[in-house]
Design a protein around this motif. Sequence first.
Motif, short mmCIF file in Angstrom:
data_model
loop_
_atom_site.label_atom_id
_atom_site.label_comp_id
_atom_site.label_asym_id
_atom_site.label_seq_id
_atom_site.Cartn_x
_atom_site.Cartn_y
_atom_site.Cartn_z
N PRO A 73 1.00 -53.91 -52.45
CA PRO A 73 1.10 -54.79 -51.27
C PRO A 73 1.55 -53.98 -50.06
N ASP A 74 1.09 -54.38 -48.88
CA ASP A 74 1.35 -53.59 -47.67
C ASP A 74 2.83 -53.36 -47.41
N HIS A 75 3.66 -54.36 -47.66
CA HIS A 75 5.08 -54.20 -47.33
C HIS A 75 5.76 -53.19 -48.25
N ILE A 76 5.24 -53.04 -49.47
CA ILE A 76 5.78 -52.02 -50.39
C ILE A 76 5.18 -50.66 -50.07
N LYS A 77 3.85 -50.65 -49.85
CA LYS A 77 3.16 -49.39 -49.58
C LYS A 77 3.69 -48.71 -48.32
N ASP A 78 3.95 -49.49 -47.28
CA ASP A 78 4.38 -48.91 -46.00
C ASP A 78 5.87 -48.63 -45.94
N SER A 79 6.64 -49.12 -46.90
CA SER A 79 8.07 -48.85 -46.87
C SER A 79 8.43 -47.65 -47.74
N TYR A 80 8.25 -47.78 -49.05
CA TYR A 80 8.59 -46.65 -49.92
C TYR A 80 7.45 -46.22 -50.83
N GLY A 81 6.41 -47.02 -50.96
CA GLY A 81 5.32 -46.70 -51.89
C GLY A 81 4.64 -45.38 -51.56
N TRP A 82 4.37 -45.14 -50.27
CA TRP A 82 3.66 -43.92 -49.87
C TRP A 82 4.50 -42.66 -50.12
N ARG A 83 5.82 -42.83 -50.28
CA ARG A 83 6.70 -41.67 -50.46
C ARG A 83 6.64 -41.11 -51.88
N ILE A 84 6.27 -41.93 -52.84
CA ILE A 84 6.32 -41.52 -54.25
C ILE A 84 5.48 -40.27 -54.53
N PRO A 85 4.22 -40.17 -54.04
CA PRO A 85 3.45 -38.95 -54.32
C PRO A 85 4.11 -37.68 -53.76
N PHE A 86 4.79 -37.81 -52.62
CA PHE A 86 5.46 -36.64 -52.04
C PHE A 86 6.66 -36.22 -52.90
N TRP A 87 7.38 -37.19 -53.40
CA TRP A 87 8.53 -36.87 -54.26
C TRP A 87 8.07 -36.25 -55.58
N CYS A 88 6.93 -36.67 -56.08
CA CYS A 88 6.43 -36.13 -57.35
C CYS A 88 6.09 -34.65 -57.27
N SER A 89 5.94 -34.14 -56.06
CA SER A 89 5.64 -32.72 -55.90
C SER A 89 6.68 -31.84 -56.55
N ALA A 90 7.93 -32.28 -56.56
CA ALA A 90 9.00 -31.47 -57.12
C ALA A 90 8.75 -31.18 -58.60
N LEU A 91 8.20 -32.13 -59.33
CA LEU A 91 7.94 -31.92 -60.75
C LEU A 91 6.85 -30.88 -60.97
N VAL A 92 5.80 -30.94 -60.14
CA VAL A 92 4.71 -29.98 -60.27
C VAL A 92 5.20 -28.57 -59.96
N VAL A 93 6.05 -28.45 -58.95
CA VAL A 93 6.57 -27.14 -58.55
C VAL A 93 7.40 -26.51 -59.67
N VAL A 94 8.22 -27.30 -60.32
CA VAL A 94 9.08 -26.77 -61.39
C VAL A 94 8.23 -26.18 -62.51
N VAL A 95 7.18 -26.89 -62.92
CA VAL A 95 6.31 -26.39 -63.98
C VAL A 95 5.65 -25.08 -63.56
N ALA A 96 5.09 -25.05 -62.34
CA ALA A 96 4.40 -23.85 -61.87
C ALA A 96 5.36 -22.68 -61.71
N TYR A 97 6.59 -22.95 -61.29
CA TYR A 97 7.57 -21.88 -61.08
C TYR A 97 7.87 -21.14 -62.38
N PHE A 98 8.09 -21.88 -63.45
CA PHE A 98 8.45 -21.23 -64.71
C PHE A 98 7.27 -20.47 -65.32
N ILE A 99 6.04 -20.94 -65.07
CA ILE A 99 4.87 -20.19 -65.53
C ILE A 99 4.73 -18.88 -64.76
N ARG A 100 4.93 -18.94 -63.45
CA ARG A 100 4.72 -17.78 -62.60
C ARG A 100 5.87 -16.77 -62.68
N ARG A 101 7.07 -17.23 -62.99
CA ARG A 101 8.24 -16.35 -62.96
C ARG A 101 8.13 -15.20 -63.96
N GLY A 102 7.53 -15.44 -65.13
CA GLY A 102 7.46 -14.42 -66.16
C GLY A 102 6.24 -13.52 -66.08
#
Length: 465
Positions: free
Chosen positions: A183-212
């Motif tokens: 719904p628009d009121h959820i999407k425009d308040s905090y819903g759109w932020r979720i994909p940006f916050w999920c970036s942290a999880l992807v970075v952690v996985v990639a960091y440990f693969i690349r570090r070694g």
Amino acid sequence: MTGSSSTATSAPTRTPVRAAVASFMGSAVEYYDFFVFGSAAALIFPHVFFPDGGSSSLVMSFATFAVAYVARPVGAVFVGHFGDRIGRQRVLLATLVMMGGSTFLIGCLPTFGAIGWAAPVLLVLCRVLQGLSAAGEQSGASSLTLEHAPEHQRAAFTSWTLTGTQGGQILAALIFIPVVNMPDHIKDSYGWRIPFWCSALVVVVAYFIRRGLHETPEFEQARSKGEIARLPVAVLLRDHWADVLRVILCATIAAVSTVFGNLAIAYGKEVGLRESITLWLVVVANAFALLTQPLFGRLADRIGRKPVFVYGALSSAVFMPFYLLSMGQSNELVIFALAVVTFSCGYAAANAVWPSFYGEMFSTRVRFSGMAIGTQIGFLMAGFAPTIVTALGGVQKGGWYVTAGFTAVIAVVASLSALTARETKDVPTAALGRKEVHAEPRSGQPEVRKQLRAPSALAPRRSAR
């Protein structure tokens, strides 16, 4: 090739598979972050970060998308310098963390309704950080994978760097699809932020693969022989200026990706497609590209980089108008089929081969800088493509011909530039970017002596008789 035994034993062994996986994950992070931002710029940011939410807000929103591409050439000089001075692996760890951190911060920003014009200003600052980090990610990952890859398989292994971009775009779209259905009121308040916050999880996985991951044998050998340039950019512009120019012009083909992934989303919405359908088009096309790009890489190892790249560029121009026209029709099966043909069977060829094609133009001592500076200047066209085409009316109903014409011009420029390059598929890795090399013979074939023109030459020179 001769050398001391100590040098041979101290140099790290080639780890092509691990290098390809690390490059895949790094590129996945970069393009996850970039595609999330691009999708939000097309669908969310115009009415979250700008005042009126109309067409002018869409243009300004796409301009924030383009800002990162302005920052990328600046970052390329800085990141490329250290990549050629201290090594590929350590620099790539730093760019990975910067990209993930800036993306996470975007998800925390207040909106225009909360703090006014300060909101888009903060958005631009975070976008600049994304651009600075992205400047070295693909070029460094491609350099690292190329220098770890076996001879005659460089295009196949380096294609996984760009296949990672497809993985990132798929993940971003899959996360964004539920958001646009909120719904628009959820999407425009905090819903759109979720994909940006999920970036942290992807970075952690990639960091440990690349570090070694080990540094590349070519870079370690250059360092042990004292061949590391004090100022790689100065050496690059002195010895490889023509190749830098060539990469800049070829790299404009990346605009096809932003046309497909961002402009087509906005155009599809304008002509009546549901937002979720436009995002699923990106998911399906990129999923097929996960399969086709490694095949195009293998093909480039057999027939050469130039024919595969040129095919990818020109086919994008041929298929794009049909894809855009299909969006105004009601047959979704046709739309999805043309999306796959345009992106996965067309553009994916150029996308798969450019890491080896560009990287093989330069020697080890300037490869990171050459690829980073050349690609990031060329990528400016990709960054400004949404703004330019939107301003020209390409996103309006009936504006498909503007987008198609823009794609055709880009494809022709990139193809003509590629045709001026030398073919390097048979040149040994250690000899890339040098004036005179001997092509390594294929099994069962006699050795053929080949002399390549100097890196600074625009036209081939005849060998001395």
